[in-house]
Design an enzyme around this catalytic site. Structure first.
Site, short mmCIF file in Angstrom:
data_model
loop_
_atom_site.label_atom_id
_atom_site.label_comp_id
_atom_site.label_asym_id
_atom_site.label_seq_id
_atom_site.Cartn_x
_atom_site.Cartn_y
_atom_site.Cartn_z
N GLN A 330 11.58 110.99 103.96
CA GLN A 330 12.16 112.06 104.77
C GLN A 330 11.08 112.93 105.39
O GLN A 330 10.04 113.19 104.79
CB GLN A 330 13.08 112.93 103.91
CG GLN A 330 14.38 112.25 103.50
CD GLN A 330 15.39 112.15 104.63
OE1 GLN A 330 15.12 112.54 105.76
NE2 GLN A 330 16.56 111.64 104.33
N TYR A 359 20.02 100.96 99.50
CA TYR A 359 19.19 101.40 100.62
C TYR A 359 17.98 102.15 100.06
O TYR A 359 17.67 103.27 100.44
CB TYR A 359 19.97 102.30 101.57
CG TYR A 359 21.21 101.66 102.16
CD1 TYR A 359 21.12 100.85 103.29
CD2 TYR A 359 22.46 101.87 101.60
CE1 TYR A 359 22.26 100.27 103.84
CE2 TYR A 359 23.59 101.30 102.14
CZ TYR A 359 23.49 100.49 103.26
OH TYR A 359 24.62 99.91 103.79
N ASP A 428 22.09 105.88 100.37
CA ASP A 428 21.48 106.72 101.41
C ASP A 428 21.25 105.83 102.63
O ASP A 428 20.12 105.45 102.94
CB ASP A 428 20.16 107.31 100.90
CG ASP A 428 19.55 108.29 101.88
OD1 ASP A 428 20.22 108.66 102.86
OD2 ASP A 428 18.39 108.68 101.68
N CYS A 455 23.37 110.86 106.74
CA CYS A 455 22.67 111.54 107.83
C CYS A 455 23.47 111.44 109.12
O CYS A 455 22.94 111.72 110.21
CB CYS A 455 21.27 110.95 108.02
SG CYS A 455 21.26 109.20 108.46
#
Length: 498
Positions: A330, A359, A428, A455
């Site tokens: 990130q 993931y 994720d 996201c």
């Protein structure tokens, strides 16, 4: 980032509007499609490019653009806020919508501020910098509300949508910068493209970037110019250096530098490396990534080390991770820690739990949670990432975690056949959301504890339509991973239905 829909339950903002009037900060769906269909009978409205007219802004779209109506036809205008009245100029006319730009704002919103970045209205990634930070956080909560309203997964109208967790300082948070390099009128420019174009804007200062990455990029720009290093010319498809990528470790301050090149050779690299060593001692590794020709992709498949260390080290929740140039992590270390702590709290792991990290990337989530679980297994389709994840487990002396190459829909059944049944699951996924086959596998196996880190609000809401057949949504916690932008991030706690 996500988008959602709901049974006529509105989520009004807290901005100052007329009594009894609801102002929406965001729409989860694409109103260019939705409203175009609803107002098809108005497609004959006579509007021409270059035409000016006043417009009252009703709400913000999912990309942070203002939305208003001209003769009942939807109009999209970047850089305006709900309740503002602006004079706009038409830049595009389509059957379903009108695009326009601001000429003048007649009535300003109390949520309007002056952006720190003077170029914020030119390039992407600064869609909300003209908005107070508290209003940005409210907008991001509304984005998920509107997405739920569109897709209407089971029980959506009763979901606990928690206020967005923001940052104390919503600037200087991006730990990686990847900026194109071009010569414009014989001047070397390093920066970002104007929206919807390939016109590069040279950017000496970007307030959302870590100062360390900007220092490296600007110094390298000067060295490239001084040493007359070959720069890529997109029109002629010639030259060498296309993009500079700098990533800084929040933990150590070391910077990893990568040149993305059009050619596999790198004329002048020896002199350039020596100059970088002298001017930038914080750079601990220099790499070349080969990505030939005209392409929208930044990275090519081949990366070689030119000098220095193979990795940059980063610490997350007490664990150390080695990151090669293409390894994903990130961009906001502070908020990444917030996300992982929220996931840990939602999972409520015990040492009896078998946790699946889907993931997985380089294992940052699963390894960060490994101390609380009995065993962690992760999967990732990129072999290099799996290698990094297993190396990171060894570095941190974690013996109860292992990662395999493959997809969840293949590995879940394989592990079950071996007698290993998951008690907990954390996913994720990328912005495209969960793969259809994985959604089916989750519903089939039904791990008791389940956290979805998203996201993209739209694909989250879409995925919940299937997932809520087997799970109920306890809450959705929005987290501002990318201040000054319209991007959304959230942690969803799901509990298996009896």
């Amino acid at each position: 980032m996500t988008e959602n829909k709901k049974q006529k339950k509105a989520y009004p903002s807290k901005s100052k509007s007329q009594p009894g009037q609801k102002t929406y900060y965001g729409k989860h769906f694409d109103p260019r499609k939705q409203h175009g269909q609803q107002r098809a009978s108005t497609d004959g409205v006579a509007v021409r490019i270059g035409q000016n007219f006043p417009l009252t802004i009703k709400r913000l779209g999912i990309n942070g653009e203002g939305i208003g109506y001209f003769k009942r036809k939807i109009v999209f205008v970047p850089g305006v806020l709900p309740d503002e009245v602006a004079v706009v100029k038409v830049t595009d006319v389509q059957p379903k919508y009108i695009a326009a730009k601001v000429l003048k704002i007649r009535e300003k919103s109390p949520n309007r501020v002056k952006p720190l970045d003077t170029f914020a209205d030119e390039v992407g990634g600064f869609e909300l910098e003209h908005m107070t930070y508290s209003a940005q956080l409210a907008f991001k909560k509304d984005v998920i509300a509107q997405s739920l309203e569109k897709f209407q997964p089971k029980g959506w109208s009763e979901y606990d949508l928690r206020d967005t967790i923001g940052m104390a300082n919503p600037y200087e948070y991006r730990n990686k910068a990847q900026f194109p390099v071009r010569k414009i009128d014989d001047v070397l420019s390093v920066g970002m493209y104007k929206r919807g174009s390939h016109e590069l804007v040279d950017l000496p200062i970007v307030h959302t970037q870590s100062p360390a990455t900007m220092k490296v990029l600007r110094t390298v720009r000067d060295l490239l110019d001084k040493l007359s290093v070959s720069i890529y010319n997109e029109d002629k498809n010639r030259g060498t250096v296309k993009t500079i990528v700098a990533r800084v470790s929040h933990t150590t301050g070391d910077v990893q530098l990568t040149f993305v090149t059009n050619t596999d050779g790198f004329p002048g690299d020896v002199a350039l490396i020596a100059a970088i060593n002298q001017a930038l001692p914080e750079v601990n590794g220099i790499f070349q990534n080969f990505n030939p020709g005209r392409t929208s992709l930044v990275w090519g498949e081949e990366t070689i080390k030119l000098w220095g260390k193979d990795y940059i080290a980063e610490t997350v929740m007490g664990k150390t991770f080695q990151l090669s140039p293409r390894a994903f992590m990130q961009l906001n270390h502070t908020q990444m820690t917030v996300v992982y702590n929220e996931a840990l709290s939602a999972l409520n792991l015990t040492h009896a739990d078998k946790l699946v990290d889907a993931y997985a990337g380089v294992g940052t989530i699963g390894l960060s949670l490994a101390d609380k679980a009995g065993e962690v297994r992760g999967m990732e389709i990129i072999p290099e990432a799996v290698d990094d994840a297993n190396i990171n487990a060894k570095i941190n002396h974690i013996s109860n975690a292992k990662y395999e190459v493959g997809t969840a829909e293949v590995l879940f059944p394989k592990w079950q056949a071996e007698g290993w049944l998951a008690d907990a699951l954390v996913v994720d996924p990328p912005r495209t959301g969960l793969d259809t086959a994985l959604r089916r596998e989750i519903i089939r196996t039904k791990p008791e504890k389940f956290v979805y880190i998203s996201c993209n609000a739209s694909t989250l809401a879409r995925d919940l339509v299937d997932l809520t057949k087997a799970y109920k949504v306890d809450y959705i916690q929005s987290i501002d991973m990318f201040p000054q932008t319209a991007r959304w991030e959230g942690v969803v706690k799901l509990t298996r239905r009896d």
